[in-house]
Write an enzyme that holds these catalytic residues in place. Sequence first.
Site, short mmCIF file in Angstrom:
data_model
loop_
_atom_site.label_atom_id
_atom_site.label_comp_id
_atom_site.label_asym_id
_atom_site.label_seq_id
_atom_site.Cartn_x
_atom_site.Cartn_y
_atom_site.Cartn_z
N LYS A 55 95.67 -6.04 10.36
CA LYS A 55 97.27 -6.02 10.30
C LYS A 55 97.67 -5.29 11.57
O LYS A 55 97.92 -4.11 11.82
CB LYS A 55 97.63 -4.75 9.15
CG LYS A 55 98.05 -5.39 8.00
CD LYS A 55 98.55 -4.12 7.31
CE LYS A 55 97.81 -4.03 5.91
NZ LYS A 55 98.15 -2.87 5.02
N GLU A 97 83.78 -4.35 8.22
CA GLU A 97 84.94 -3.41 7.77
C GLU A 97 85.93 -4.45 7.03
O GLU A 97 85.86 -5.70 7.39
CB GLU A 97 85.81 -2.82 9.13
CG GLU A 97 87.12 -2.11 8.82
CD GLU A 97 86.78 -0.99 7.62
OE1 GLU A 97 86.23 -1.29 6.46
OE2 GLU A 97 87.11 0.16 7.99
N ASP A 98 86.46 -3.93 6.22
CA ASP A 98 87.33 -4.86 5.44
C ASP A 98 88.74 -5.05 6.15
O ASP A 98 89.12 -6.39 6.13
CB ASP A 98 87.76 -4.40 4.14
CG ASP A 98 88.33 -2.93 4.09
OD1 ASP A 98 88.28 -2.53 5.16
OD2 ASP A 98 88.57 -2.39 2.93
N PHE A 109 100.64 -4.50 1.80
CA PHE A 109 99.56 -3.82 1.28
C PHE A 109 98.81 -4.79 0.35
O PHE A 109 99.29 -5.59 -0.39
CB PHE A 109 99.86 -2.70 0.48
CG PHE A 109 98.78 -1.83 0.05
CD1 PHE A 109 98.24 -0.81 0.80
CD2 PHE A 109 98.23 -2.07 -1.24
CE1 PHE A 109 97.24 -0.13 0.55
CE2 PHE A 109 96.93 -1.40 -1.50
CZ PHE A 109 96.40 -0.31 -0.54
N ARG A 118 89.47 -4.77 -7.14
CA ARG A 118 88.45 -5.19 -6.21
C ARG A 118 87.99 -6.60 -6.54
O ARG A 118 87.22 -7.27 -5.35
CB ARG A 118 87.25 -4.28 -6.04
CG ARG A 118 87.63 -2.79 -5.33
CD ARG A 118 86.50 -2.08 -4.77
NE ARG A 118 86.62 -0.88 -4.56
CZ ARG A 118 87.33 -0.31 -3.31
NH1 ARG A 118 87.46 -1.09 -2.62
NH2 ARG A 118 87.61 1.11 -3.11
N THR A 124 90.62 4.91 11.63
CA THR A 124 89.24 4.65 10.78
C THR A 124 88.37 4.10 11.91
O THR A 124 87.34 4.81 11.95
CB THR A 124 89.50 4.09 9.54
OG1 THR A 124 90.54 4.36 8.58
CG2 THR A 124 87.89 4.23 8.64
N LEU A 125 88.40 2.90 12.28
CA LEU A 125 87.50 2.40 13.00
C LEU A 125 87.46 3.08 14.54
O LEU A 125 86.21 3.14 14.84
CB LEU A 125 88.13 0.78 13.41
CG LEU A 125 87.10 -0.23 12.63
CD1 LEU A 125 85.82 -0.63 13.53
CD2 LEU A 125 86.65 -0.05 11.37
N ARG A 152 84.32 1.34 0.68
CA ARG A 152 83.62 0.43 -0.32
C ARG A 152 84.09 -0.86 -0.35
O ARG A 152 83.62 -2.00 -0.53
CB ARG A 152 84.00 0.77 -1.96
CG ARG A 152 83.36 2.41 -2.03
CD ARG A 152 83.86 2.77 -3.51
NE ARG A 152 83.74 4.13 -3.35
CZ ARG A 152 84.34 4.91 -4.37
NH1 ARG A 152 84.76 4.13 -5.28
NH2 ARG A 152 84.35 6.47 -4.43
N GLY A 153 85.31 -0.97 0.66
CA GLY A 153 86.01 -2.40 0.60
C GLY A 153 85.31 -3.48 1.10
O GLY A 153 85.60 -4.38 0.78
N ASP A 170 94.00 -1.27 9.98
CA ASP A 170 95.56 -0.86 9.89
C ASP A 170 96.06 -0.31 11.14
O ASP A 170 96.19 -0.92 12.06
CB ASP A 170 95.47 -0.51 8.56
CG ASP A 170 96.90 -0.23 7.98
OD1 ASP A 170 97.95 -0.76 8.44
OD2 ASP A 170 96.92 0.86 7.15
N THR A 171 96.20 1.01 11.03
CA THR A 171 96.42 1.94 12.08
C THR A 171 95.49 1.68 13.32
O THR A 171 95.72 1.96 14.51
CB THR A 171 96.62 3.19 11.68
OG1 THR A 171 95.41 3.66 11.12
CG2 THR A 171 97.81 3.39 10.34
N GLY A 172 94.17 1.64 12.71
CA GLY A 172 93.05 1.66 13.64
C GLY A 172 92.40 2.95 13.69
O GLY A 172 91.47 3.04 14.49
N ASP A 221 91.52 -2.72 -2.89
CA ASP A 221 91.65 -1.93 -4.01
C ASP A 221 93.04 -1.28 -4.05
O ASP A 221 93.48 -0.91 -2.91
CB ASP A 221 90.80 -0.62 -4.17
CG ASP A 221 90.73 0.29 -3.34
OD1 ASP A 221 90.93 -0.06 -2.07
OD2 ASP A 221 90.56 1.40 -3.70
P1 5GP Z 1 93.47 2.33 9.20
O1 5GP Z 1 92.70 3.84 9.59
O2 5GP Z 1 92.87 1.40 10.19
O3 5GP Z 1 94.72 2.76 9.26
O4 5GP Z 1 92.93 2.00 7.68
C1 5GP Z 1 91.85 1.55 7.55
C2 5GP Z 1 91.47 1.49 5.98
O5 5GP Z 1 92.46 1.80 5.38
C3 5GP Z 1 90.80 0.40 5.57
O6 5GP Z 1 89.18 0.35 5.58
C4 5GP Z 1 91.20 0.27 3.76
O7 5GP Z 1 90.30 0.85 3.35
C5 5GP Z 1 92.50 1.07 4.08
N1 5GP Z 1 93.53 0.03 4.17
C6 5GP Z 1 94.48 -0.49 4.99
N2 5GP Z 1 95.36 -1.19 4.74
C7 5GP Z 1 95.12 -1.50 3.31
C8 5GP Z 1 95.79 -2.77 2.61
O8 5GP Z 1 96.54 -3.38 2.69
N3 5GP Z 1 94.93 -2.58 1.21
C9 5GP Z 1 93.94 -1.86 1.09
N4 5GP Z 1 93.42 -1.82 -0.35
N5 5GP Z 1 93.36 -0.93 1.86
C10 5GP Z 1 94.01 -0.83 2.95
#
Ligand code: 5GP
Length: 170
Positions: free
Chosen positions: A126, A94-95, A147, A160, A102-103, A39-40, A98-100, A154
């Site tokens: 990040k 995408e919002d 964070f 949000r 999800t994408l 939803r972000g 982070d680790t990558g 959120d």
């Molecule tokens: P990844 O799979 O890249 O680690 O995480 C991506 C998802 O983690 C983002 O779509 C988001 O929902 C959540 N996320 C990662 N870092 C943050 C953060 O600093 N704040 C918030 N609210 N969500 C985050």
Amino acid sequence: MKIKKLISKREINKRVNELAEQISNDYKGKDIEVICVLRGAVIFTVELCMKIKSNTRLNFIEISSYDGTKSTGKIKINKDLTDAITGKDVLIIEDIIDTGRTLSFLREYLLEKKPKSLKICTLVDKKERRVVDVPIDYNGFSIPDKFIIGHGFDIDNDYRNMRDICYIEE
Ligand code: 5GP
């Protein structure tokens, strides 16, 4: 819990204008099949799409990997796409990356559906937290490992609608 400002709404607006201009130039004369990652990315998607000059169609997918402020590493699709994307010029919005994980998961999932092209636009990157490499075509801001909340971000669906992007100081 102390909330501190990281990126102001004014800076976000300026950067969204720049990204919209870049995307409009890159997609001149094409329809863009936008995939908003719920939803972000909702707020960023709306603000960006209203400024893109090419025709944008809207498609949504909901994926989750976070529980509170911790990445679980377990990715699941809570809501799948409504429209087919085969043969379309797809832009994932995408919002944050982070680790990558999800994408990277989403990219592979969408590539199997054979879009004509697939690009990624994120409001925030990040980079230092990256575990899985993902190609990013458009990035709003690179931030340190904090964070963040606000402007779509959120904690358990709270905060949000805060205008600025903020971070939490423990
Ligand atoms: P990844 O799979 O890249 O680690 O995480 C991506 C998802 O983690 C983002 O779509 C988001 O929902 C959540 N996320 C990662 N870092 C943050 C953060 O600093 N704040 C918030 N609210 N969500 C985050």
